[in-house]
Design a protein around this motif. Structure first.
Motif, short mmCIF file in Angstrom:
data_model
loop_
_atom_site.label_atom_id
_atom_site.label_comp_id
_atom_site.label_asym_id
_atom_site.label_seq_id
_atom_site.Cartn_x
_atom_site.Cartn_y
_atom_site.Cartn_z
N ASN A 27 0.82 -1.22 0.00
CA ASN A 27 0.00 0.00 0.00
C ASN A 27 0.85 1.27 0.00
OD1 ASN A 27 0.97 -0.17 2.60
ND2 ASN A 27 -0.94 0.43 3.56
N GLY A 28 2.16 1.12 -0.21
CA GLY A 28 3.07 2.26 -0.17
C GLY A 28 3.01 3.11 -1.44
N LEU A 29 3.51 4.30 -1.31
CA LEU A 29 3.56 5.26 -2.42
C LEU A 29 4.97 5.32 -2.98
CD1 LEU A 29 2.07 7.51 -4.04
CD2 LEU A 29 2.90 9.10 -2.30
N SER A 30 5.09 5.07 -4.26
CA SER A 30 6.36 5.18 -4.96
C SER A 30 6.45 6.58 -5.56
CB SER A 30 6.41 4.13 -6.08
OG SER A 30 7.34 4.48 -7.05
N VAL A 63 7.41 0.56 -8.50
CA VAL A 63 6.52 -0.15 -7.57
C VAL A 63 6.83 -1.64 -7.57
CG1 VAL A 63 4.12 -0.87 -7.18
CG2 VAL A 63 4.64 1.53 -7.60
N THR A 67 8.28 -3.29 -4.08
CA THR A 67 7.40 -4.17 -3.30
C THR A 67 7.87 -5.62 -3.31
OG1 THR A 67 5.97 -4.55 -5.22
CG2 THR A 67 5.35 -2.75 -3.71
N GLU A 102 4.16 9.76 -9.10
CA GLU A 102 3.73 9.07 -7.90
C GLU A 102 2.87 7.88 -8.32
OE1 GLU A 102 3.55 12.94 -4.93
OE2 GLU A 102 1.68 12.01 -5.58
N SER A 103 3.15 6.72 -7.75
CA SER A 103 2.45 5.50 -8.14
C SER A 103 2.10 4.69 -6.90
CB SER A 103 3.34 4.65 -9.06
OG SER A 103 3.77 5.39 -10.16
N ARG A 104 0.94 4.02 -6.97
CA ARG A 104 0.54 3.14 -5.88
C ARG A 104 -0.48 2.13 -6.38
NH1 ARG A 104 -4.43 4.94 -2.66
NH2 ARG A 104 -5.43 6.33 -4.12
N LEU A 115 -3.68 0.13 -10.48
CA LEU A 115 -2.69 1.09 -10.02
C LEU A 115 -3.12 2.50 -10.40
CD1 LEU A 115 -0.90 -1.47 -11.44
CD2 LEU A 115 0.80 -0.28 -10.11
N VAL A 158 -4.05 -2.43 1.44
CA VAL A 158 -4.42 -1.87 0.14
C VAL A 158 -5.92 -1.60 0.20
CG1 VAL A 158 -4.57 -2.30 -2.34
CG2 VAL A 158 -2.57 -3.06 -1.07
#
Length: 186
Positions: A27-30, A63, A67, A102-104, A115, A158
């Motif tokens: 669930n992190g933000l890249s 991502v 991950t 920014e991607s998640r 995504l 998530v």
């Protein structure tokens, strides 16, 4: 700088960060920093609309590596493909402008992973894309999520995919490759 070189650079930087303990939860933000290059712009001197999706691919690479999903996919002979995507533009990115991708992960359903990607300048969204991807086996066929989660762990934290994203996915879906999809116009 062509996208292939940017892809290799993003991949290598992500691997280095992971080795230094910088892994990312599902669930992190890249976030990766990019600059609009001369090869990214069109005749109107802003980023070409088609280039956004190519640069958002870089966010997906980041991502996947951060991950640990990339290592699991490579070890098992799996790969991901984009099944559908949509993008909304708000402001133009200009030549030499610095911005963040920014991607998640948004979540998953029984067949796809979702995504979100954003082009962001000084905390402000310039463009946003939603992507539906599938994981396939190199030997052929769609990888069931139970098998994916058995190898990588079920992602915790998530959020559920918003109803409009599910509706968009259903509305944009084409027939399976095993069914006919004739090109007929009304």
């Amino acid at each position: 700088m062509n996208v292939i070189w940017r892809t290799l650079l993003v991949h290598l930087r992500a691997r280095v960060r992971v080795r230094r303990g910088g892994s990312l939860p599902a669930n992190g933000l890249s976030r990766i920093r990019l600059t609009t290059m001369p090869t990214d712009i069109d005749i109107l001197m802003h980023m070409n609309n088609g280039r956004y999706m190519s640069l958002f691919d870089l966010g997906r690479w980041d991502v996947l590596v951060h991950t640990g999903l990339w290592d699991a996919m490579r070890a098992h002979g799996w790969y991901a493909v984009v099944a559908s995507e949509t993008i909304t533009f708000r402001k133009s990115l200009r030549l030499w402008q610095r911005f963040d991708v920014e991607s998640r992960f948004l979540g998953h359903d029984d067949r796809s992973l979702y995504l979100e990607h954003r082009a962001v300048v000084d905390g402000e969204i310039y463009a946003r894309a939603i992507v539906r991807a599938r994981v396939l086996r190199r030997s052929g066929g769609l990888l069931p999520h139970d098998e994916l989660f058995a190898a990588t762990g079920r992602p915790e934290g998530v959020p559920d995919v918003e109803p409009w994203v599910r509706e968009w996915a259903a509305a944009s879906r084409l027939p399976s490759t095993k069914k006919p999809a004739p090109s007929t116009w009304d």
